[in-house]
Scaffold this motif. Structure first.
Motif, PDB file in Angstrom:
ATOM      1  N   ILE A  82       0.740  -1.336  -0.031  1.00 54.56           N
ATOM      2  CA  ILE A  82       0.122  -0.207   0.020  1.00 54.56           C
ATOM      3  C   ILE A  82       0.839   1.137   0.068  1.00 54.56           C
ATOM      4  O   ILE A  82       0.623   2.058  -0.738  1.00 54.56           O
ATOM      5  CB  ILE A  82      -1.038   0.057   1.283  1.00 54.56           C
ATOM      6  N   LEU A  83       1.852   1.082   0.843  1.00 56.93           N
ATOM      7  CA  LEU A  83       2.738   2.576   1.005  1.00 56.93           C
ATOM      8  C   LEU A  83       3.531   2.699  -0.401  1.00 56.93           C
ATOM      9  O   LEU A  83       3.768   3.780  -0.844  1.00 56.93           O
ATOM     10  CB  LEU A  83       3.793   2.135   1.855  1.00 56.93           C
ATOM     11  N   THR A  84       3.794   1.421  -1.099  1.00 53.42           N
ATOM     12  CA  THR A  84       4.699   1.524  -2.273  1.00 53.42           C
ATOM     13  C   THR A  84       3.588   2.121  -3.579  1.00 53.42           C
ATOM     14  O   THR A  84       4.142   3.025  -4.213  1.00 53.42           O
ATOM     15  CB  THR A  84       5.110   0.222  -2.677  1.00 53.42           C
ATOM     16  N   LEU A  85       2.154   1.635  -3.465  1.00 60.68           N
ATOM     17  CA  LEU A  85       1.598   2.231  -4.320  1.00 60.68           C
ATOM     18  C   LEU A  85       1.125   3.852  -4.068  1.00 60.68           C
ATOM     19  O   LEU A  85       1.075   4.559  -5.131  1.00 60.68           O
ATOM     20  CB  LEU A  85       0.076   1.531  -4.275  1.00 60.68           C
ATOM     21  N   LEU A  86       1.075   4.097  -2.812  1.00 60.55           N
ATOM     22  CA  LEU A  86       0.791   5.437  -2.518  1.00 60.55           C
ATOM     23  C   LEU A  86       2.073   6.301  -2.805  1.00 60.55           C
ATOM     24  O   LEU A  86       2.154   7.480  -3.533  1.00 60.55           O
ATOM     25  CB  LEU A  86       0.382   5.720  -1.113  1.00 60.55           C
ATOM     26  N   SER A  87       3.230   5.953  -2.781  1.00 62.76           N
ATOM     27  CA  SER A  87       4.271   6.564  -3.114  1.00 62.76           C
ATOM     28  C   SER A  87       4.684   6.701  -4.669  1.00 62.76           C
ATOM     29  O   SER A  87       4.950   7.986  -5.323  1.00 62.76           O
ATOM     30  CB  SER A  87       5.521   5.745  -2.680  1.00 62.76           C
ATOM     31  N   LEU A  88       4.091   5.559  -5.296  1.00 60.67           N
ATOM     32  CA  LEU A  88       4.095   5.738  -6.793  1.00 60.67           C
ATOM     33  C   LEU A  88       3.034   6.785  -7.309  1.00 60.67           C
ATOM     34  O   LEU A  88       3.291   7.547  -8.111  1.00 60.67           O
ATOM     35  CB  LEU A  88       3.908   4.367  -7.572  1.00 60.67           C
ATOM     36  N   ILE A  89       1.989   6.751  -6.632  1.00 55.90           N
ATOM     37  CA  ILE A  89       0.753   7.756  -7.087  1.00 55.90           C
ATOM     38  C   ILE A  89       1.187   8.918  -6.924  1.00 55.90           C
ATOM     39  O   ILE A  89       1.046  10.060  -7.447  1.00 55.90           O
ATOM     40  CB  ILE A  89      -0.371   7.304  -6.422  1.00 55.90           C
ATOM     41  N   ALA A  90       2.113   9.390  -5.757  1.00 61.85           N
ATOM     42  CA  ALA A  90       2.164  10.444  -5.208  1.00 61.85           C
ATOM     43  C   ALA A  90       3.574  11.223  -6.290  1.00 61.85           C
ATOM     44  O   ALA A  90       3.428  12.386  -6.590  1.00 61.85           O
ATOM     45  CB  ALA A  90       2.961  10.555  -3.946  1.00 61.85           C
ATOM     46  N   ILE A  91       4.379  10.188  -6.644  1.00 64.61           N
ATOM     47  CA  ILE A  91       5.321  10.636  -7.667  1.00 64.61           C
ATOM     48  C   ILE A  91       4.634  10.740  -9.146  1.00 64.61           C
ATOM     49  O   ILE A  91       5.140  12.050  -9.658  1.00 64.61           O
ATOM     50  CB  ILE A  91       6.296   9.296  -7.835  1.00 64.61           C
ATOM     51  N   VAL A  92       3.715  10.193  -9.413  1.00 70.90           N
ATOM     52  CA  VAL A  92       3.139  10.554 -10.662  1.00 70.90           C
ATOM     53  C   VAL A  92       2.343  11.748 -10.576  1.00 70.90           C
ATOM     54  O   VAL A  92       2.415  12.586 -11.572  1.00 70.90           O
ATOM     55  CB  VAL A  92       2.194   9.363 -10.880  1.00 70.90           C
ATOM     56  N   PHE A  93       1.592  11.796  -9.534  1.00 71.15           N
ATOM     57  CA  PHE A  93       1.109  13.351  -9.625  1.00 71.15           C
ATOM     58  C   PHE A  93       2.119  14.540  -9.293  1.00 71.15           C
ATOM     59  O   PHE A  93       1.750  15.693  -9.987  1.00 71.15           O
ATOM     60  CB  PHE A  93       0.087  13.105  -8.098  1.00 71.15           C
TER      61      PHE A  93
END
Length: 209
Positions: A37-48
């Motif tokens: 979950i933390l990895t996915l959130l980090s990826l989403i944050a990077i994309v945004f």
């Protein structure tokens, strides 16, 4: 008796061991899920973050283009004068066409388009013509419908004034909206974005830097 106690203790130890192993497995699963979950959130944050950075670059480029361009009514008027020399046939006389183009040119210079109650019916009445003729001329020679024509004139006016009037830049978006005849700040912001590709708040912020 001692043998019984020994067997009982052994059984308890085995149960406790299995319970500990079971709990550890649960914790591992939870940890794995948490990491995922933390990895996915980090990826989403990077994309945004990347998208937001690109958007800002695009906005800044559009701002520079607006600053360097002469976005005002004179460009429209110049084109109208060229059209008036050789007007297209749109179903009524060239004299009517040229007269309406001249009236529209005067209308743009007067800034009457900033009046909140302006409608095609009222403008046609002011021009002593009918709304069908006026609508046809605007659609053909301005290449837009009446509402977009009025909105673009207002946005051009706002851009020019914001460039030259520091006091105007201190107005709220709602106050600017009211100044140029929009009923709502949201409508003004949408029209500004449609015309320029950026929002008025961003434009003002860049001007004040």
């Amino acid at each position: 008796m001692g043998e019984i106690n020994k067997n009982y203790d052994t059984s308890n130890l085995i149960d406790e061991k299995e319970l500990i192993i079971k709990n550890l497995k649960k914790e591992n699963k939870l940890s794995s899920r948490l990491i995922l979950i933390l990895t996915l959130l980090s990826l989403i944050a990077i994309v945004f973050g990347v998208l937001n950075s690109r958007k800002k670059k695009i906005y800044k480029q559009r701002f520079k283009e607006l600053i360097s361009s002469n976005i005002n009514q004179n460009k429209e008027n110049k084109r109208d004068n060229l059209i008036a020399i050789d007007p297209k046939s749109i179903g009524f006389s060239d004299e009517i066409v040229n007269n309406l183009l001249k009236l529209l040119s005067d209308f743009e210079k007067s800034n009457d388009f900033n009046k909140s109650d302006i409608t095609i019916l009222r403008l046609a009445e002011k021009f002593n013509t009918n709304s069908r003729y006026l609508s046809k001329v605007i659609n053909t020679y301005k290449e837009k419908n009446f509402n977009n024509y009025i909105n673009d004139l207002r946005i051009n006016f706002v851009i020019k004034r914001l460039k030259n009037d520091k006091l105007f830049r201190n107005y709220t978006i709602k106050a600017i909206s009211d100044e140029v005849g929009f009923g709502k700040a949201e409508s003004f912001s949408k029209a500004f974005y449609k015309r320029t590709g950026i929002y008025p708040s961003f434009f003002i912020k860049q001007l004040n830097k």
